[in-house]
Design a protein around this motif. Structure first.
Motif, PDB file in Angstrom:
ATOM      1  N   TRP A 192      -2.152  15.157 -20.062  1.00  0.00           N
ATOM      2  CA  TRP A 192      -3.579  15.364 -20.292  1.00  0.00           C
ATOM      3  C   TRP A 192      -3.906  16.849 -20.410  1.00  0.00           C
ATOM      4  O   TRP A 192      -4.725  17.259 -21.237  1.00  0.00           O
ATOM      5  N   TRP A 222      -8.915  25.280 -19.192  1.00  0.00           N
ATOM      6  CA  TRP A 222      -9.193  24.020 -18.494  1.00  0.00           C
ATOM      7  C   TRP A 222      -8.001  23.079 -18.462  1.00  0.00           C
ATOM      8  O   TRP A 222      -7.970  22.142 -17.679  1.00  0.00           O
ATOM      9  N   ALA A 248      -2.682  19.085 -23.754  1.00  0.00           N
ATOM     10  CA  ALA A 248      -3.408  18.877 -25.015  1.00  0.00           C
ATOM     11  C   ALA A 248      -4.604  19.821 -25.128  1.00  0.00           C
ATOM     12  O   ALA A 248      -5.156  20.013 -26.206  1.00  0.00           O
ATOM     13  N   GLU A 249      -5.012  20.403 -23.984  1.00  0.00           N
ATOM     14  CA  GLU A 249      -6.176  21.279 -23.987  1.00  0.00           C
ATOM     15  C   GLU A 249      -5.688  22.728 -24.065  1.00  0.00           C
ATOM     16  O   GLU A 249      -5.014  23.210 -23.173  1.00  0.00           O
ATOM     17  N   LEU A 281       0.837  -1.201   0.000  1.00  0.00           N
ATOM     18  CA  LEU A 281       0.000   0.000   0.000  1.00  0.00           C
ATOM     19  C   LEU A 281       0.876   1.257   0.000  1.00  0.00           C
ATOM     20  O   LEU A 281       0.672   2.182  -0.797  1.00  0.00           O
ATOM     21  N   VAL A 310      -6.639  19.971 -10.220  1.00  0.00           N
ATOM     22  CA  VAL A 310      -7.167  18.696  -9.710  1.00  0.00           C
ATOM     23  C   VAL A 310      -6.027  17.756  -9.331  1.00  0.00           C
ATOM     24  O   VAL A 310      -6.025  17.158  -8.246  1.00  0.00           O
ATOM     25  N   GLY A 353      -6.869  23.739 -15.303  1.00  0.00           N
ATOM     26  CA  GLY A 353      -7.801  23.121 -14.346  1.00  0.00           C
ATOM     27  C   GLY A 353      -7.410  21.691 -14.023  1.00  0.00           C
ATOM     28  O   GLY A 353      -7.515  21.243 -12.883  1.00  0.00           O
ATOM     29  N   VAL A 354      -6.942  20.968 -15.045  1.00  0.00           N
ATOM     30  CA  VAL A 354      -6.481  19.591 -14.841  1.00  0.00           C
ATOM     31  C   VAL A 354      -5.350  19.570 -13.815  1.00  0.00           C
ATOM     32  O   VAL A 354      -5.308  18.714 -12.929  1.00  0.00           O
ATOM     33  N   THR A 383      -5.003  16.322  -5.591  1.00  0.00           N
ATOM     34  CA  THR A 383      -4.965  14.873  -5.381  1.00  0.00           C
ATOM     35  C   THR A 383      -3.652  14.462  -4.712  1.00  0.00           C
ATOM     36  O   THR A 383      -3.636  13.653  -3.785  1.00  0.00           O
ATOM     37  N   SER A 401      -7.041  25.543 -23.625  1.00  0.00           N
ATOM     38  CA  SER A 401      -7.881  26.550 -22.978  1.00  0.00           C
ATOM     39  C   SER A 401      -7.514  26.574 -21.495  1.00  0.00           C
ATOM     40  O   SER A 401      -6.635  25.851 -21.051  1.00  0.00           O
ATOM     41  N   THR A 421       2.154   6.228  -7.145  1.00  0.00           N
ATOM     42  CA  THR A 421       1.023   6.961  -7.722  1.00  0.00           C
ATOM     43  C   THR A 421       1.268   8.460  -7.640  1.00  0.00           C
ATOM     44  O   THR A 421       1.065   9.195  -8.613  1.00  0.00           O
TER      45      THR A 421
END
Lengths: 141, 121
Positions: free
Chosen positions: B85, B93, B88-89, B67, B100, B96-97, B104, B91, B74
Motif C-alpha cells: 500500500w 505519506w 504505490a504512494e 485468537l 501506522v 506514513g503508512v 499497529t 510522497s 495478522t
C-alpha cells in the motif's frame, strides 16, 4: 485525476488507519458473535455494525467514492458519539466492550478522532473537485 | 510465548516506526533502506509466529488458540500489506503508512502477550 483521489497523499495513511479499524472491529465482532452471542446481543450487534461501517468506509476512501465515504464516515461519527455517551451514562446498556464504548477509550480515542479527520479529508478534497463550484479548475481564487 | 520475545518484537516495530517517521519528517517517500528495515522485521515476525504455533502446541495453558494464532498471522501479514500500500504512494505519506503499520504491530504484540498471560495453566 489521481492527485485528488481520497486515497492519495495523506489519504493513503487515512485508508491504512481505516483498514486497521475495519479489521479490528470486524474480527472482534466475529469472535464475540461466534463464541458468546447470547451474552450481550446489543453490544455484539453494535460491534458487527461498526465493523461493517469501517469496512465500507475503507473501501469508499480507497476507491474515491466520495458520497459513500461521507455517509459511512458521518455514520461513524454519530455512532461513536451516541454509543460513547450512552456507555458513559449507563454502563449497563453495554455489558461488553465495543470499539465505540467510552468514546473509543479502549483504542486510544482513535475511533473518536478518526471520523473527524475523515470528514475533513473528504470535504476538503471535494471542494477542489466539485463540478458546479464557482471556481473552475486551474483558476482557484 | 515469553515476554522477552514480545518485548523484542514491540521494540523492533517501534524502531522501524521511528525510521519511517524520520522519512515522513524529511518528506521522503518509501525508500530502499526503509524497505530493508521492514523486511528484517518481517523475518522476525515470521519466526515469532512459527515459535508461537510450536509453543501453543506444547503448552498446558488454556490459551484461546484461534485468537492467539489469528493475532500472530495478522502481525506477520501487516508488513506485506503496508509495503504494497505504501510503495504505490510516491510522497512522504507512503512512509506514513509504514508508521501506522508498525505502531499497529507493536500494539498487537502487547495483545498477544495478554492473550497468553490471561490463560491459566
Amino acid at each position: 485525476m489521481p492527485e485528488s483521489s481520497t486515497a492519495s497523499g495523506f489519504g493513503r495513511v487515512l485508508v491504512a488507519v481505516y483498514a486497521v479499524f475495519a479489521l479490528a472491529a470486524s474480527a472482534r465482532s466475529i469472535v464475540q458473535l461466534s463464541t458468546k452471542a447470547g451474552e450481550a446481543p446489543l453490544a455484539y450487534s453494535l460491534s458487527a455494525l461498526a465493523g461493517v461501517v469501517y469496512v465500507v468506509a475503507t473501501f469508499a476512501l480507497a476507491r474515491d467514492h466520495r458520497s459513500l465515504a461521507l455517509g459511512t464516515v458521518g455514520f461513524e461519527l454519530v455512532g461513536v458519539l451516541a454509543v460513547g455517551l450512552l456507555s458513559l451514562v449507563d454502563g449497563e446498556l453495554f455489558p461488553d466492550q465495543t470499539v465505540w464504548s467510552d468514546l473509543g477509550a479502549g483504542y486510544g480515542y482513535v475511533p473518536l478522532v478518526l471520523p473527524l479527520v475523515g470528514l475533513w479529508w473528504v470535504l476538503r478534497g471535494r471542494r477542489d473537485k466539485a463540478p458546479g463550484a464557482h471556481t473552475t479548475r486551474g483558476h482557484d481564487q | 510465548m515469553n515476554d522477552t520475545i514480545v518485548l523484542v518484537v514491540a521494540i523492533a516495530a517501534c524502531a522501524v516506526a521511528v525510521h519511517a517517521a524520520w522519512h515522513l519528517w524529511r518528506e521522503l517517500p518509501f525508500s530502499n533502506p526503509l524497505f530493508y528495515s521492514v523486511a528484517a522485521l518481517q523475518l522476525l515476525l515470521v519466526a515469532v509466529a512459527i515459535g508461537g504455533f510450536v509453543a501453543l502446541g506444547r503448552t498446558d495453558r488454556d490459551v484461546d488458540g484461534v485468537l492467539f494464532v489469528s493475532y500472530l498471522i495478522t502481525m506477520a501479514v501487516i508488513p506485506i500489506a503496508a509495503v504494497l500500500w505504501g510503495i504505490a504512494e510516491k510522497s512522504r505519506w507512503g512512509s506514513g503508512v509504514v508508521v501506522v503499520a508498525m505502531l499497529t504491530i507493536a500494539v498487537l504484540a502487547v495483545r498477544v502477550e495478554q492473550i497468553w498471560e490471561s490463560a491459566h495453566a
